[in-house]
Each structure stands twice: as structure tokens, then as C-alpha cells.
Design an enzyme around this catalytic site. Structure first.
Site, short mmCIF file in Angstrom:
data_model
loop_
_atom_site.label_atom_id
_atom_site.label_comp_id
_atom_site.label_asym_id
_atom_site.label_seq_id
_atom_site.Cartn_x
_atom_site.Cartn_y
_atom_site.Cartn_z
N THR A 206 46.83 -75.59 46.27
CA THR A 206 46.42 -76.19 47.53
C THR A 206 46.14 -77.67 47.29
OG1 THR A 206 45.45 -74.13 48.28
CG2 THR A 206 44.74 -76.11 49.41
N PHE B 43 44.25 -80.98 48.63
CA PHE B 43 43.10 -81.37 49.44
C PHE B 43 43.11 -82.87 49.69
CE2 PHE B 43 41.84 -77.42 47.52
CZ PHE B 43 41.01 -76.82 48.45
#
Lengths: 405, 405
Positions: free
Chosen positions: A286, A288
Site C-alpha cells: 500500500t 501512503f
């Protein structure tokens, strides 16, 4: 007890002796590594005074070519030497970037307040820990129940900055965050990339056969789709964060209820981890963004990335004309996303990430051109690039090492 | 020329002096690392005689806890120490596995003949190079134009084994290979995972604006879908391999034609790389299988993975009953795929990967149970597991190091 450092390779050594010798070598490795890091910061200090770029690919290439050759004399395959030193160089480059950022910003070293989704040990919290791990500046978390409340906290000035997920390699974009970026017009001041490993967590003593209902954030559930395919009798339910799902399981103490959460959260929760890494793909990352009210200055010695949004006039080929501007200035686009504009049905907004700093001369020129073609261009910020790309050795140079046949 | 090893950190050092000092430290690091590898092989030899498992998580945990603490005294963040030593331990474990495999198999050390898709520097060829890089045994490639011809070459005995891609993190499964595995009933004897970075390659002097047609393998094109979305005026065309696409570009010498291929292939082709890493996701991995006519013996000291296919009787819940067998023996399934059976319309065949060796007592028991429930179970092979999972430190133990606030 006197012992030789280089133990003979025969079978006479007990396992313990060998391990002790390895332990001593590891400590030596660590000491030399620590010394290398100090010298690396001295290099950063030197470059700060001369305003030279931190990375010098030719220099790194020389270093790696020399080391792979030396490694081969010691019986180490070039791929192994490269992997070891890519790791060491990445740490060195990151430390130099951090050193330069800390020594060019006028900010104090007071801890920053950071708005984070969920609870302690949420994925956002782990990403924040990873981001600040190697930095001098520390942070204090303010936990927020939703992405919206994070953006509100930043806008109100109650926190210095916030961290939000923007995309995942398995489940795609987090469209809600894209829309909030558009709505709040805050600045992107950094990025971080986290390897995500989802765990199935339940009350102590529960087994996977007991589980009927699993709670988690929709993104986590999407990333574990194949787990639910394999267990059609288990229902999935959405919660606002993985950490709130965990809290629910801890409160109910019902063996038929489980949560999907991070390893760190699972192990700190006092609950039982029924299964590690239930995500569809083990390579699950992921990205960010760090978001703040004020912009950040990225020194020219450090590679930057810039994000902007773009609206094009309603005519054929308008987007292509815009992209042409990037091409003609040899600007490397790393992402292009389109999102419908809520207030303008059937119109699309484009999010573009590219390599470069909005204050670079070449980027400034491109932005001027872009504004002439697009109906709207909004800069969301320039920030230090997270990825530190490994310097490659020429495949030609390596090929006679690799292809031994 | 006499020089101090630990250079003063002030600004008096020239960049060159600092770099020379770093170079000397790097050579020392490499020497100690080479010594450590020798000791590590002595450990493998010791474990081979005592039949102990190569990995000892408790031992690794001790080692890492000790090193992160020592690192902190030297000013190194635990995350940095862990990253460095995970890399070193991974190399050590992989060398020990290879040592044990080489010293338990009765095979000669003659080079193996290996069927590989495409041309030299195809992704399959790079994966094969990576697989054998750290092994004593070398290989000679036999290049094949299709997956089918690879399976035929293995079946005929013309080659010792073949390497074929089975899944990609962006584009999913390579269904053709699944079907060939079913048809040819060969044995899976190994796996390899390759990070894939696609490059756009054209004739010298061509620019991206010239390009009208791009040739590549369908998988590569699928993994670069966003590139084609961004360039709607560029058409994609399928070729049987990335290397044959490259050959086409080299032959035609037309600036409007490009290929998508690996960096290594691109740089060795004499063509021009117009763009690096045009895949949708930078974290883009392909898993390859090594396939042979005869099975491989995986010693019990090494973690193994097993693949089988399963057909279930035509009644509700049949698959669930089968999966229950894995659960009840605590066998960790790493993959579950279903494929239609070409000769039996509306019936599904399941491919299952799980951790464990078919010759383990517990796996044997589970397979006996499975055969009672399923209508057909076919073992495709047990083989050494590619992934070497990093030993984790307890988050509790680390938390007072990490959470400095």
C-alpha cells in the site's frame, strides 16, 4: 576461552561453536556498517555545502562493479553481492536524504502531531512508524475514525499533518482519498510504501472452523478475496478500520467472530492469530501519502515527485495534448488516474504523478504550457520520492559473470 | 599512504577521501560476509549429519534481538538492522538449502538441459539464471517457441527440465500453463519468483511519438494496460514471447514499431529503450515453475511445497469437505485455483498448493483422507519452497524501541 575466528570447515565443530563464530562476525559486520553510516553522513554534509546531488550513479556503478569482482574472488555470486550492497546503499542514500531535509528546513525538532486512521497498530500507524523510523523528527499520533476526519483535523490546524493510503497493488485506488484530496486542496508533503500482510484474528481458543463472521476495512477484505472464496460459509462485514474491527472482536469475545488486521496489531491485541498472510498475493503493497496544510521545500539535491490534478476542455484529444507536454519535456509520469467530478457529471478529472520538483526550471516551463491547454491545473505538492532505485550494472558487463556456459 | 580508518566527521575531508574510506569499509564488509558464508555451509554440513532442520526460528530470533540491541548502541534504528540481517540470513538459508540439496541428490554435476520460452534474455531465461545463480549445478538453455513445445521437449526426454511462468501479481494466472500441467502430468520440481520490469524498446533514434504499434507477449501487454490507456493512439499486438517481439523490431528497423521486453533483453538487443518500467504496478512479480519428467526428493531438513489437482464428486459441499481435510491437519494452503475441465463440460478441476512434503507422515495421512472424498487426486509434485520468510521479532519486544513517544 580462546577461539579461532575462522573455524575449520570440517565436522569437528559443534553447532554451538559455529554459531558463536557467526555471532562474532555479525557483530563485526554491524560495527563496520555503523562506521560506514557515519562516513555516509559526512558525505551528505559535504554535498550540502557544495550543493551536489546525493546520488552519483557513475560512482555507485564503479563501487558495485569493483565489489562484485572482489566478491567473485571470495566465491560470492555477483547477484548475492549486488543484493547485499543494494540494501546498504539504499540505507545510505535514505540517511543522506533525511540528513539534508533536516538540515535545510527551518522547522524545529519538536515532535509533529500526525492524524492517523484507526487505532494504535493500524496499517496507517505502522506506515507512519516506518516513515519516521530513520528520521530525527518524531511524531505523536492523533487517531481519527475516518479519512474525512483526518482531512478536517489537518485543515483546522489541529494537527501538523496526516497520513492516508492512496493505492494498493491488489485492490487498486482508494477513491475516497482521491476525492478528499480534491475537495480539501491540502498539500502532499511525502509518501511511504508499506508491505501489507493480513492476519485472521479471533478470541483465544477459537479455531478457523468456529468463524462465521469476519470484520475489517473494505480494502483489507478486497485484498483477501480468495480467502473468502475458499471459505464460502464465512461472511465479511465492513468496518471503518482494521483496528476498530479488532476492537470489536476483543469486546465481544465470541469465538465465531474474527477480524482481519495487521500482524503488529494482532500480536499486540492479546487475541489469537488463526492465520498469517491471508492476502491473495504475498506481494501486497500500500502506498501512503503524507498530507499537510503547508507545502514542503524539497532541496534540489534530492529527487522529488509532484502530484497535480488536471481538467481538460471538452474537445477530442484534449488529454493527449496535455500528456504531450510531459513527453516533450521528457518528464517521467509515474501515475495517471481519472476520476469523475462530482459537481460536473460526465466530466473527468485526472490525477497525475510525475518525477521532478515543481520548482525545477523544466517543470515550471511544462506547467506554464499545461495551463494554456488544460481548463484547470491544481498542484497538490512536490515531495521527496520514496523509492530509491537500485543502481544497475550493465548487463553486458555482468553477462560474462552470469552466463558461465 | 597511511590513513586512519575512522575519518573525522567534519567538513575538512574531501569527497574523494570519504569515498575511499567507504570503499575500504565495503571491502571489509564483503570479506566478513564471505567468512560468514563459509561458516554457514559448515552449519549445513553439521545439520546434514544430524538431520536437523536448517531453520531454527528461536536461534534466529535470539540473534536478531541481540543485534538490534547492539545496533541501537551504535545509533542504528532496529528497522535498519533487521533489514540488513534479514538479507544476510536469507542468503545464508538459501545457501544451506542448496548445499543440502546438492549433497543428498545422487545426480551428477553435469549441466542440466533446460527448455525455456523465447530467446536468450526472455523473462523465462532471466528467471532460470536467477534460479541457478547460487547453485553449483549449471544449465544449458534450449529455447522453445511455445509453452506446448516446452512440455513436449520434457516429455520426449530431449531436455532434463523446463521453466514456465504460472502466475503474475498484476495479470493473474497463466491458464495455458495450468492446462498443460493437467494434460502432460509432468512433475513440478521447483519454483522461482522474478520481479518483472517491462521496457518499451524501439530502433535507435525513434521517439515515443513515432510509435504506432507495440508487439509483445499477451501477459506483458496485460501488465502494461495503463500505458496503453495513456497512449490510445498506440496499438498492441500479440507475439508468442517478448524476445520474439524484440527480434521483430530489430529486423524491421521501422521507427513506428516497438516491443515490450525485459531490461536485460532490451539492453542486450542493441535497440533503444524509450521507457523503463511501463508496467501498471512497480511491484510486479511472476512465479515460475520448474517442470521435469521425474520427481525430486526434498530432504526433510528443507521446507517444501506440494501441488495437486483435485476433482470433486458432483454434489453440494464436496469442495468444502475436501478443504476441511487440509484444515483438520493444520496444513497451510497457499493457493486454490479452479479451471474448467476441457473434456467434462461444467465440471471444475482445482489446483491446490500447500506447505509440506508429500512424503511427510501428516501429508500422507491427509492425502489418504482426501482420496476418499474427492473423485480424483493427482499429485503434481513436492519441491523446495522458494520464499524464505524472515524471522520476526516479537512486536512487544520491539515496541519500546519503536515507539519512542
Amino acid at each position: 576461552m580462546k577461539e579461532e575466528r575462522s573455524a575449520p570447515s570440517g565436522g569437528v565443530n559443534s553447532l554451538n561453536n559455529l554459531r558463536q563464530s557467526i555471532g562474532r562476525l555479525d557483530e563485526e559486520l554491524l560495527k563496520i556498517f555503523a562506521e560506514r553510516r557515519k562516513l555516509s553522513l559526512a558525505v551528505a554534509a559535504n554535498k550540502l555545502t557544495t550543493n551536489k546531488k546525493v546520488r552519483d550513479q557513475a560512482q555507485e556503478k564503479n563501487l558495485l562493479t569493483n565489489l562484485t569482482a572482489k566478491g567473485q574472488h571470495l566465491g560470492i555470486d555477483p547477484s548475492v553481492t549486488l543484493s547485499l550492497f543494494h540494501n546498504i546503499i539504499e540505507d545510505s542514500v535514505r540517511s543522506q536524504y533525511d540528513y539534508i531535509l533536516e538540515n535545510t528546513s527551518s522547522d524545529s525538532l519538536e515532535p509533529l502531531t500526525l492524524a492517523v486512521l484507526g487505532e494504535p497498530d493500524s496499517y496507517s500507524h505502522i506506515a507512519a512508524q516506518q516513515h519516521f523510523a530513520t528520521k530525527k523528527r518524531r511524531f505523536e499520533s492523533e487517531y481519527c475514525p475516518s479519512f474525512l476526519s483526518i482531512f478536517k483535523a489537518i485543515e483546522s490546524g489541529r494537527v501538523d499533518l496526516g497520513i492516508v493510503p492512496i493505492e494498493n497493488t491488489t485492490a487498486g485506488n482508494i477513491t475516497e482519498v482521491y476525492d478528499l484530496l480534491l475537495e480539501y486542496k491540502l498539500n502532499i508533503v511525502g509518501e511511504e510504501k508499506l508491505k501489507v500482510k493480513h492476519c485472521l484474528v479471533a478470541t483465544q481458543g477459537a479455531t478457523i472452523d468456529d468463524i462465521k463472521d469476519v470484520y475489517s476495512h473494505p480494502q483489507a477484505i478486497a485484498q483477501c478475496k480468495s480467502f473468502f472464496n475458499e471459505h464460502p460459509n464465512i461472511n465479511s462485514h465492513f468496518r471503518s478500520s482494521t483496528s476498530s474491527a479488532l476492537k470489536l472482536v476483543a469486546e465481544y469475545q465470541n469465538p465465531s467472530i474474527a477480524a482481519i488486521a495487521s500482524e503488529q496489531a494482532a500480536e499486540n491485541s492479546g487475541l489469537e492469530v488463526l492465520s498469517y498472510g491471508i492476502n491473495n498475493y504475498q506481494e501486497n503493497y500500500t502506498r501512503f501519502l503524507l498530507v499537510a496544510k503547508k507545502t514542503i521545500e524539497v532541496p534540489s539535491t534530492i529527487p522529488a515527485k509532484t502530484t497535480l490534478t488536471l481538467q481538460t476542455p471538452q474537445k477530442p484529444g484534449a488529454l493527449l495534448d496535455c500528456l504531450q507536454v510531459f513527453k516533450s519535456h521528457s518528464i517521467n509520469m509515474t501515475k495517471l488516474e481519472s476520476r469523475p467530478i462530482p459537481t460536473k457529471p460526465w466530466q473527468e478529472l485526472f490525477y497525475i504523478d510525475f518525477e521532478g520538483n515543481a520548482s525545477d526550471l523544466i517543470i515550471e516551463k511544462a506547467l506554464v504550457e499545461l495551463k494554456q491547454i488544460a481548463s484547470e491545473v491544481t498542484l497538490l505538492g512536490s515531495y521527496p520520492m520514496h523509492d530509491i532505485l537500485a543502481t544497475k550494472l550493465d548487463h553486458h558487463a555482468l553477462s560474462n559473470q552470469f552466463n558461465r556456459l
